[in-house]
Scaffold this active site. Structure first.
Site, PDB file in Angstrom:
ATOM      1  N   VAL A  11       0.833  -1.207   0.000  1.00 36.77           N
ATOM      2  CA  VAL A  11       0.000   0.000   0.000  1.00 36.77           C
ATOM      3  C   VAL A  11       0.865   1.253   0.000  1.00 36.77           C
ATOM      4  O   VAL A  11       0.625   2.195  -0.763  1.00 36.77           O
ATOM      5  CB  VAL A  11      -0.953   0.003   1.210  1.00 36.77           C
ATOM      6  CG1 VAL A  11      -1.686   1.345   1.315  1.00 36.77           C
ATOM      7  CG2 VAL A  11      -1.953  -1.138   1.092  1.00 36.77           C
ATOM      8  N   THR A  86      -0.979  -4.380   9.303  1.00 38.11           N
ATOM      9  CA  THR A  86      -1.901  -4.671  10.412  1.00 38.11           C
ATOM     10  C   THR A  86      -2.312  -6.138  10.322  1.00 38.11           C
ATOM     11  O   THR A  86      -3.472  -6.459  10.059  1.00 38.11           O
ATOM     12  CB  THR A  86      -3.151  -3.765  10.370  1.00 38.11           C
ATOM     13  OG1 THR A  86      -3.784  -3.884   9.072  1.00 38.11           O
ATOM     14  CG2 THR A  86      -2.787  -2.312  10.605  1.00 38.11           C
ATOM     15  N   THR A 122      -5.307  -0.555   6.904  1.00 39.92           N
ATOM     16  CA  THR A 122      -6.642  -1.020   7.246  1.00 39.92           C
ATOM     17  C   THR A 122      -6.701  -1.243   8.749  1.00 39.92           C
ATOM     18  O   THR A 122      -5.977  -2.089   9.286  1.00 39.92           O
ATOM     19  CB  THR A 122      -6.978  -2.321   6.504  1.00 39.92           C
ATOM     20  OG1 THR A 122      -6.921  -2.069   5.092  1.00 39.92           O
ATOM     21  CG2 THR A 122      -8.360  -2.828   6.869  1.00 39.92           C
ATOM     22  N   ALA A 255     -16.476 -19.001  -9.304  1.00 34.51           N
ATOM     23  CA  ALA A 255     -16.215 -20.107  -8.382  1.00 34.51           C
ATOM     24  C   ALA A 255     -14.753 -20.524  -8.446  1.00 34.51           C
ATOM     25  O   ALA A 255     -14.110 -20.457  -9.503  1.00 34.51           O
ATOM     26  CB  ALA A 255     -17.114 -21.292  -8.723  1.00 34.51           C
ATOM     27  N   GLY A 256     -14.205 -20.947  -7.317  1.00 36.51           N
ATOM     28  CA  GLY A 256     -12.808 -21.354  -7.278  1.00 36.51           C
ATOM     29  C   GLY A 256     -12.439 -21.975  -5.957  1.00 36.51           C
ATOM     30  O   GLY A 256     -13.307 -22.473  -5.225  1.00 36.51           O
ATOM     31  N   CYS A 263      -5.762  -9.059   2.252  1.00 40.62           N
ATOM     32  CA  CYS A 263      -6.888  -8.289   2.785  1.00 40.62           C
ATOM     33  C   CYS A 263      -8.044  -9.136   3.286  1.00 40.62           C
ATOM     34  O   CYS A 263      -8.384  -9.097   4.473  1.00 40.62           O
ATOM     35  CB  CYS A 263      -7.398  -7.312   1.720  1.00 40.62           C
ATOM     36  SG  CYS A 263      -6.223  -6.031   1.281  1.00 40.62           S
ATOM     37  N   LYS A 266      -7.633 -11.517   6.626  1.00 43.33           N
ATOM     38  CA  LYS A 266      -7.432 -10.820   7.903  1.00 43.33           C
ATOM     39  C   LYS A 266      -8.540  -9.814   8.198  1.00 43.33           C
ATOM     40  O   LYS A 266      -8.912  -9.610   9.361  1.00 43.33           O
ATOM     41  CB  LYS A 266      -6.055 -10.140   7.940  1.00 43.33           C
ATOM     42  CG  LYS A 266      -5.910  -8.878   7.128  1.00 43.33           C
ATOM     43  CD  LYS A 266      -4.531  -8.267   7.309  1.00 43.33           C
ATOM     44  CE  LYS A 266      -4.381  -6.975   6.515  1.00 43.33           C
ATOM     45  NZ  LYS A 266      -5.256  -5.893   7.030  1.00 43.33           N
ATOM     46  N   LYS A 324      -3.724 -14.889  -6.409  1.00 46.09           N
ATOM     47  CA  LYS A 324      -4.378 -14.426  -7.629  1.00 46.09           C
ATOM     48  C   LYS A 324      -3.287 -14.133  -8.647  1.00 46.09           C
ATOM     49  O   LYS A 324      -2.102 -14.056  -8.290  1.00 46.09           O
ATOM     50  CB  LYS A 324      -5.233 -13.171  -7.362  1.00 46.09           C
ATOM     51  CG  LYS A 324      -4.422 -11.966  -6.912  1.00 46.09           C
ATOM     52  CD  LYS A 324      -5.290 -10.747  -6.651  1.00 46.09           C
ATOM     53  CE  LYS A 324      -5.784 -10.126  -7.931  1.00 46.09           C
ATOM     54  NZ  LYS A 324      -6.470  -8.848  -7.703  1.00 46.09           N
TER      55      LYS A 324
END
Length: 437
Positions: A11, A86, A122, A255-256, A263, A266, A324
């Site tokens: 980030v 975090t 976050t 679907a997967g 993110c 947590k 991903k």
């Protein structure tokens, strides 16, 4: 504007580089000597498409720099962004805010003049209140405001998300801080991006609520996929039929093997803990967390079942390890559950990932890592696709079949069609679709 960015993780680095590209003067701070030196020498410690060129351009043009010296960065800053980690706290699942609070104290000790301290990390509801208390306690004479400004970046598309966001959320009741944040995001105002100003606590909750809702959509379609398999329906057609309703939308209805990343895992867990502590438990999100955890383990079972219920002594080829595509992020990736489960069942695992191998080598043991999909498939009894990298979408199926011991593919991302795989002579298993054999 002069901006200090505390933390050069995902980030912090993306945000700092994009703010510099907006024309601001940005100094990114990190205590990690190796990371700062890497960035100063033109290296990028994370994989994010386009980030290397963005950083290099803004360093070259003098708007972006990197340092370990927090005092140097904060002293003359108009705004200081806290973008530290975090992670989930061990034992109870609450967000670990120790890095945020440590940063707040250090900022308080060196800031000069009116300063806007912005939590980009976050954080649970109420964190801004504690940051303000710490700064006030450390510097009773300080002139400052604490603002919440959550990020909504998708790994793999972060630069575009930052520069062309759906919205920017700013939580503050301080008019001077509102003006500073308006000036920082001025290029987006000119593009008519929705800028949502709220109270600080509302802003903090928006981030968690958004991520939890997206995680819920993923978990929902995964459970529908299981039902499709049981009744002979096609989850992709169900998802399309449902997603065309504009009240629902088609995004995150693929679907997967379950969600992962930095993110969703947590944040859903932290939100459930916050809700429980507040006496307003979120039963839906609690169930999402439980179902997603079980989902990853069930995918290993799906691969084992595709091998007749036994993988002992067999070679399983894995394509894709990151949570991903277009990232090297392995945090809470489904592969971290699937691979050990296969190994426990006696399988030998060989794997390839276009960007995640270095991180995977640190997290997975006794895996043979190779340099391409065809090397991965050699003499394999089954090939499982876990991450839908683009380069896996058009494999030479004839070549794959020729090098495998058994022409058996388990496609956990549904990137191929059952008819296509049947015509190519593969035993093929996908998620939530008829035609598995």
């Amino acid at each position: 504007m002069r901006i200090a960015m505390i933390g050069t993780g995902y980030v912090g680095l993306v945000s700092g580089a994009c703010f510099a590209d907006f024309g601001h003067e940005v100094i990114c701070v990190d205590k990690n000597v190796e990371k700062v030196e890497t960035l100063r020498s033109g290296g990028i410690p994370i994989y994010e498409p386009g980030l290397d060129l963005l950083v290099q351009r803004n360093v070259r043009e003098g708007r972006l720099s990197f340092t370990q010296d927090l005092t140097e960065a904060v002293r003359d800053a108009d705004a200081v962004f806290i973008a530290v980690g975090t992670p989930s706290r061990r034992g109870d699942g609450f967000a670990d805010l120790s890095y945020v609070y440590a940063a707040a104290k250090e900022i308080a000790e060196v800031m000069n003049g009116y300063t806007v301290i912005v939590t980009k990390s976050t954080v649970p509801v109420g964190t801004g209140d504690e940051v303000e208390r710490i700064i006030r306690e450390t510097r009773p004479d300080a002139d400052f405001a604490v603002v919440s400004n959550p990020e909504f970046l998708r790994e793999g598309a972060a630069i575009d998300d930052f520069k062309h966001p759906d919205r920017v959320v700013v939580g503050t009741d301080d008019e001077r801080a509102r003006t500073v944040m308006h000036d920082i995001y001025r290029p987006l105002f000119l593009n008519e991006t929705p800028i949502v100003f709220t109270s600080r606590r509302t802003s903090e909750l928006i981030k968690y609520a958004a991520n939890s809702f997206l995680a819920l959509k993923i978990t929902f379609i995964n459970e529908i996929a299981d039902l499709c398999e049981a009744v002979g329906a096609n989850v992709q057609e169900v998802a399309r039929g449902v997603g065309l309703d504009n009240r629902i939308g088609g995004k995150f209805l693929n679907a997967g093997p379950g969600y992962g990343g930095s993110c969703f895992p947590k944040d859903t867990l932290a939100l459930t803990r916050t809700a429980q502590e507040a006496g307003a438990p979120l039963r839906l999100i609690e169930t999402v967390v439980d179902v997603n955890d079980a989902r990853k383990r069930a995918m290993a079972k799906k691969i084992i079942n595709a091998c007749g219920g036994d993988v002992a002594g067999k070679t399983v080829a894995i394509l894709g390890l990151t949570f991903k595509p277009n990232t090297d992020d392995m945090r809470d990736a489904p592969s971290l559950e699937i691979v050990p489960a296969l190994q426990k069942a006696g399988a030998k695992v060989r794997a390839f990932d276009p960007a995640g191998t270095l991180e995977a080598e640190r997290l997975l043991s006794n895996v043979e890592f190779v340099s391409g999909p065809y090397f991965c498939a050699e003499d394999a009894d089954v090939l499982a696709i876990i991450t839908e990298w683009n380069e896996f979408r058009a494999l030479d199926l004839e070549r794959i079949k020729s090098v495998m011991r058994t022409p058996n593919i388990v496609d956990l991302r549904n990137i191929y069609s059952p008819d296509e795989m049947a015509a190519a002579g593969f035993a093929y298993t996908s998620v939530g679709r008829p035609g598995n054999w």
